[in-house]
Write an enzyme that holds these catalytic residues in place. Sequence first.
Site, PDB file in Angstrom:
ATOM      1  N   CYS A 117       0.810  -1.229   0.000  1.00 27.77           N
ATOM      2  CA  CYS A 117       0.000   0.000   0.000  1.00 27.77           C
ATOM      3  C   CYS A 117       0.836   1.270   0.000  1.00 27.77           C
ATOM      4  O   CYS A 117       0.313   2.354  -0.244  1.00 27.77           O
ATOM      5  CB  CYS A 117      -0.941  -0.005   1.190  1.00 27.77           C
ATOM      6  SG  CYS A 117      -2.125  -1.354   1.085  1.00 27.77           S
ATOM      7  N   HIS A 257      -3.450   7.251   2.126  1.00 26.84           N
ATOM      8  CA  HIS A 257      -3.835   5.923   1.629  1.00 26.84           C
ATOM      9  C   HIS A 257      -5.201   5.568   2.218  1.00 26.84           C
ATOM     10  O   HIS A 257      -5.483   5.874   3.372  1.00 26.84           O
ATOM     11  CB  HIS A 257      -2.767   4.909   2.064  1.00 26.84           C
ATOM     12  CG  HIS A 257      -3.167   3.488   1.804  1.00 26.84           C
ATOM     13  ND1 HIS A 257      -3.552   3.055   0.563  1.00 26.84           N
ATOM     14  CD2 HIS A 257      -3.258   2.409   2.638  1.00 26.84           C
ATOM     15  CE1 HIS A 257      -3.853   1.768   0.631  1.00 26.84           C
ATOM     16  NE2 HIS A 257      -3.692   1.361   1.873  1.00 26.84           N
ATOM     17  N   ASN A 287     -10.077  -0.192  -0.665  1.00 29.00           N
ATOM     18  CA  ASN A 287      -8.620  -0.115  -0.690  1.00 29.00           C
ATOM     19  C   ASN A 287      -8.113  -0.681  -2.024  1.00 29.00           C
ATOM     20  O   ASN A 287      -8.178  -1.886  -2.249  1.00 29.00           O
ATOM     21  CB  ASN A 287      -8.067  -0.912   0.493  1.00 29.00           C
ATOM     22  CG  ASN A 287      -6.551  -0.837   0.602  1.00 29.00           C
ATOM     23  OD1 ASN A 287      -5.879  -0.350  -0.305  1.00 29.00           O
ATOM     24  ND2 ASN A 287      -6.027  -1.331   1.705  1.00 29.00           N
TER      25      ASN A 287
HETATM   26  O1  UT7 Z   1      -3.829  -1.168   3.365  1.00 30.80           O
HETATM   27  C1  UT7 Z   1      -2.963  -2.065   3.975  1.00 30.80           C
HETATM   28  C2  UT7 Z   1      -3.015  -1.965   5.436  1.00 30.80           C
HETATM   29  N1  UT7 Z   1      -4.215  -2.507   5.947  1.00 30.80           N
HETATM   30  C3  UT7 Z   1      -4.892  -1.841   6.862  1.00 30.80           C
HETATM   31  O2  UT7 Z   1      -4.544  -0.752   7.209  1.00 30.80           O
HETATM   32  C4  UT7 Z   1      -6.088  -2.524   7.486  1.00 30.80           C
HETATM   33  C5  UT7 Z   1      -5.997  -2.445   8.977  1.00 30.80           C
HETATM   34  N2  UT7 Z   1      -7.044  -3.139   9.667  1.00 30.80           N
HETATM   35  C6  UT7 Z   1      -8.348  -2.753   9.646  1.00 30.80           C
HETATM   36  O3  UT7 Z   1      -8.711  -1.832   8.942  1.00 30.80           O
HETATM   37  C7  UT7 Z   1      -9.306  -3.419  10.584  1.00 30.80           C
HETATM   38  O4  UT7 Z   1      -8.596  -4.207  11.507  1.00 30.80           O
HETATM   39  C8  UT7 Z   1     -10.366  -4.291   9.883  1.00 30.80           C
HETATM   40  C9  UT7 Z   1     -11.356  -3.402   9.152  1.00 30.80           C
HETATM   41  C10 UT7 Z   1      -9.703  -5.262   8.927  1.00 30.80           C
HETATM   42  C11 UT7 Z   1     -11.179  -5.074  10.944  1.00 30.80           C
HETATM   43  O5  UT7 Z   1     -11.762  -4.176  11.871  1.00 30.80           O
HETATM   44  P1  UT7 Z   1     -11.553  -4.378  13.435  1.00 30.80           P
HETATM   45  O6  UT7 Z   1     -12.314  -3.303  14.094  1.00 30.80           O
HETATM   46  O7  UT7 Z   1     -10.098  -4.492  13.703  1.00 30.80           O
HETATM   47  O8  UT7 Z   1     -12.307  -5.736  13.672  1.00 30.80           O
HETATM   48  P2  UT7 Z   1     -11.724  -7.103  14.262  1.00 30.80           P
HETATM   49  O9  UT7 Z   1     -10.860  -7.780  13.278  1.00 30.80           O
HETATM   50  O10 UT7 Z   1     -11.196  -6.838  15.635  1.00 30.80           O
HETATM   51  O11 UT7 Z   1     -13.073  -7.919  14.401  1.00 30.80           O
HETATM   52  C12 UT7 Z   1     -14.135  -7.526  15.310  1.00 30.80           C
HETATM   53  C13 UT7 Z   1     -15.283  -8.507  15.182  1.00 30.80           C
HETATM   54  C14 UT7 Z   1     -14.834  -9.953  15.271  1.00 30.80           C
HETATM   55  O12 UT7 Z   1     -15.819 -10.677  15.978  1.00 30.80           O
HETATM   56  P3  UT7 Z   1     -15.618 -11.026  17.540  1.00 30.80           P
HETATM   57  O13 UT7 Z   1     -14.329 -11.789  17.609  1.00 30.80           O
HETATM   58  O14 UT7 Z   1     -15.559  -9.691  18.217  1.00 30.80           O
HETATM   59  O15 UT7 Z   1     -16.840 -11.831  17.852  1.00 30.80           O
HETATM   60  C15 UT7 Z   1     -14.800 -10.428  13.844  1.00 30.80           C
HETATM   61  O16 UT7 Z   1     -14.980 -11.810  13.705  1.00 30.80           O
HETATM   62  O17 UT7 Z   1     -15.905  -8.393  13.891  1.00 30.80           O
HETATM   63  C16 UT7 Z   1     -15.929  -9.666  13.230  1.00 30.80           C
HETATM   64  N3  UT7 Z   1     -15.778  -9.442  11.796  1.00 30.80           N
HETATM   65  C17 UT7 Z   1     -16.799  -9.162  10.968  1.00 30.80           C
HETATM   66  N4  UT7 Z   1     -18.105  -9.023  11.169  1.00 30.80           N
HETATM   67  C18 UT7 Z   1     -18.881  -8.726  10.116  1.00 30.80           C
HETATM   68  C19 UT7 Z   1     -14.634  -9.449  11.070  1.00 30.80           C
HETATM   69  N5  UT7 Z   1     -14.883  -9.182   9.772  1.00 30.80           N
HETATM   70  C20 UT7 Z   1     -16.223  -9.002   9.708  1.00 30.80           C
HETATM   71  C21 UT7 Z   1     -17.087  -8.687   8.625  1.00 30.80           C
HETATM   72  N6  UT7 Z   1     -18.398  -8.546   8.877  1.00 30.80           N
HETATM   73  N7  UT7 Z   1     -16.644  -8.501   7.370  1.00 30.80           N
END
Ligand code: UT7
Length: 330
Positions: A117, A257, A287
């Site tokens: 990225c 980004h 993204n």
């Molecule tokens: O560009 C390259 C660099 N990449 C980035 O900068 C991305 C960085 N990361 C992020 O943007 C975020 O971490 C994400 C958007 C990928 C995820 O958001 P988050 O707030 O960190 O969520 P999480 O991974 O902590 O997941 C929270 C909950 C989980 O459930 P539990 O364990 O709390 O029950 C996940 O299983 O949300 C669940 N979850 C979803 N729910 C509905 C994960 N993906 C999804 C989804 N829809 N698509």
Amino acid sequence: MMSKVNAAITAVGGYVPDYVLTNQELETMVDTNDEWIVTRTGIRERRILKGENKATSDLAVPAVRELLEKRGIGAEEIDLIIFCTSTPDMLFPATANILADKVGAINAWGYDLQAACSGFLFGLTTGAQFIESGHHKKVLVVGGDKMSSVINYKDRNTCILFGDGCGAVLLEPNYEGLGLQDALLRSDGSGGKYLNIKGGGSLHPASHETVDAGLHYAYQEGRSVFKFAVTKMAGVVEDLMVKNSLTSEDIDWLVPHQANRRIIDATAERAGLPDDKVMVNIEKYGNTTSGTIPLCLWEWEKKLKKGDSLMFAAFGGGFTWGSVYLKWAY
Ligand code: UT7
């Protein structure tokens, strides 16, 4: 006496494919919902390049043609093409070569640059060296990815985030002090385990086993990447501001980004910049990896004024991150 040569952006082109993949359609593919995606990421839809035999270079061709037309030059005038991408058409030849052939850039040499990225900022800084040294007069820096080619549409952790798109800028010499002013670029290979594509390289060459294990798909440990992204992207912008004695008043635009709206907001807040100075189009495109920053320039081009101060910021796989300070030249 010759004044100092800066590398300035003198034209921008962009392209996103027609097909719109909405959050509603994703709800039918994986266990997710529009509300979760919008509140956690800010994304509402992304574009997907459909059709047989279509690759990243096909996203770049219309972007580059638009750029050449705007600048009123022919492709044969390009000296160098740096193609920033993590989804090259093939492992080799370089997508830069394929693009050169498709647009008729017969006098250009070129290569691909892979920094996930942060690719576009690494490419912009690299390309600027050839202008500042006097070696070249016209360097094309392209940032584009067909992320849909490496996404598992059964994995809700990644498939909601990414889209396809491409932007391109032309770098030319500027003698008025405009163009690229300074940059801070960073890498930390110990972050590689959190965001990668393991298959298809020399470590895990493509085989039935690698495909069965899904190693050809993008893998991300979102929460870990998020923590680093927020800290590093905001930090590097702040460092570059301090290094150049800039306050938030001096900056006209933050060009971040587009990985997650919350990362963008945290970076803007730390730099003291209000929403109306921040380019955000993540809701439309998601993204697009190397494409996000040039696609922002493409969309905001008409609002930019000669002399405007732009701060670019990126964070991504590698880990890689960085910030570039540039004065708009037209
Ligand atoms: O560009 C390259 C660099 N990449 C980035 O900068 C991305 C960085 N990361 C992020 O943007 C975020 O971490 C994400 C958007 C990928 C995820 O958001 P988050 O707030 O960190 O969520 P999480 O991974 O902590 O997941 C929270 C909950 C989980 O459930 P539990 O364990 O709390 O029950 C996940 O299983 O949300 C669940 N979850 C979803 N729910 C509905 C994960 N993906 C999804 C989804 N829809 N698509």
